[in-house]
Design an enzyme around this catalytic site. Structure first.
Site, PDB file in Angstrom:
ATOM      1  CE1 TYR A  33     -55.604  -8.686 -35.782  1.00 28.56           C
ATOM      2  CE2 TYR A  33     -56.399  -6.850 -34.455  1.00 28.56           C
ATOM      3  CZ  TYR A  33     -55.547  -7.352 -35.421  1.00 28.56           C
ATOM      4  OH  TYR A  33     -54.640  -6.518 -36.020  1.00 28.56           O
ATOM      5  CE  LYS A 149     -52.812  -9.067 -33.733  1.00 30.28           C
ATOM      6  NZ  LYS A 149     -52.041  -8.045 -34.487  1.00 30.28           N
ATOM      7  CD  GLU A 182     -47.189  -0.659 -33.971  1.00 27.43           C
ATOM      8  OE1 GLU A 182     -46.683  -1.773 -33.789  1.00 27.43           O
ATOM      9  OE2 GLU A 182     -48.177  -0.242 -33.337  1.00 27.43           O
ATOM     10  CG  LEU A 207     -49.118  -5.561 -31.204  1.00 22.43           C
ATOM     11  CD1 LEU A 207     -50.160  -5.492 -30.088  1.00 22.43           C
ATOM     12  CD2 LEU A 207     -49.735  -6.156 -32.468  1.00 22.43           C
TER      13      LEU A 207
END
Length: 287
Positions: A33, A149, A182, A207
């Site tokens: 996505y 992702k 993250e 990411l």
């Protein structure tokens, strides 16, 4: 006005939007996505988002649902039909509909594409960001390929709920060496006592955030000092400032980590400046 969704070639009322029960996204989280900001009716950093989408599809060997030009038209039409001036557009691609089987389906199986768009109250979001958010830390427990992702976000869902129950907005993952990777839905940053902006390198473990990339460029062009390196939880708690970045958050100051105030416990000038000037450096796509 009722919302409209794009689902596999058709624009349908959002309330009636549906996918097949054997869509591999539903059965296996076998899909990817992207979320892109819409500001004043324009897509922000669209090219970077689409480049990451194509990469995610290649990494999972999922066929693109359509060409780039056609996808751009779908994004714009979904935004137009929902009358979004400020908000987000979400797109999801899965490997398609096939009998439930762990093996890939036949090569001619059509990938599935869903696109939605919704408005966001910019003033409300800005007010929340200028107040700052709290984060907690939690051990890293995701699969190693967080650079893709993927829609397989259950670990992220669990830590975001953990943060909410702790009165925080975000959770920062921490690796086995005690270094922050993250956030559950953001990239993590600190500003040292010497004024150096620090964020973890995107080669592995995080990411490669689109907003992250634009913030790096903005900071450099504003002649701020930047280092891409790992930092520990202890260093973050002792930092002068901290902040998160994401397409939905832009730059959001962090005012506390695990209950400990960051700096003076208020949003810092570096984060606020980067947030204020972000769209000077972000790419605005033509409508």
């Amino acid at each position: 006005m009722s919302r409209i969704a794009y689902v596999n070639g058709r624009y349908v009322p959002h309330a009636d939007a549906a996918v097949h029960i054997e869509d591999r996204g539903y059965q296996f989280a076998d899909g990817v996505y992207e979320v892109c900001e819409v500001r004043d009716g324009a897509l922000i950093d669209e090219e970077r988002h689409l480049a990451r989408l194509w990469r995610s599809l290649r990494e999972l060997a999922i066929r693109a649902p359509m060409g780039e030009a056609a996808l751009k038209l779908v994004l714009r039409e979904t935004i137009r039909r929902n009358r979004v001036r400020d908000g987000i557009v979400y797109l999801q691609v899965t490997r398609g509909v096939a009998r439930r089987d762990h093996y890939f389906p036949a090569p001619d199986t059509a990938p599935a594409l869903v696109v939605t768009a919704r408005s966001i109250d910019r003033a409300k979001v800005n007010a929340a960001a200028e107040a700052g958010v709290k984060v907690i830390t939690t051990p890293e427990n995701r699969w190693p390929r967080v650079d893709i992702k993927t829609i397989g976000l259950l670990p992220n869902v669990l830590v975001k709920q953990q943060a909410k129950e702790a009165g925080a907005r975000e959770a920062w993952y921490v690796d086995a060496d005690g270094r922050v990777t993250e956030g559950g839905s953001t990239n993590a940053w600190i500003v040292t006592g010497e004024g150096v902006i620090v964020t973890r390198p995107a080669e592995s473990g995080i990411l490669r955030g689109v907003t992250r990339a634009t913030v790096l460029e903005a900071a450099q062009k504003l002649q701020m000092r930047v280092e891409e390196r790992a930092f520990t939880v202890e260093e973050a708690k002792a930092a002068k400032e901290a902040f998160n970045t994401a397409a939905t958050a832009i730059v959001t100051p962090v005012v506390a980590i695990d209950g400990s105030p960051v700096g003076d416990g208020r949003p810092g000038p570096v984060a606020l400046e980067l947030r204020r000037r972000f769209h000077e450096f972000a790419a605005r796509a033509a409508g």
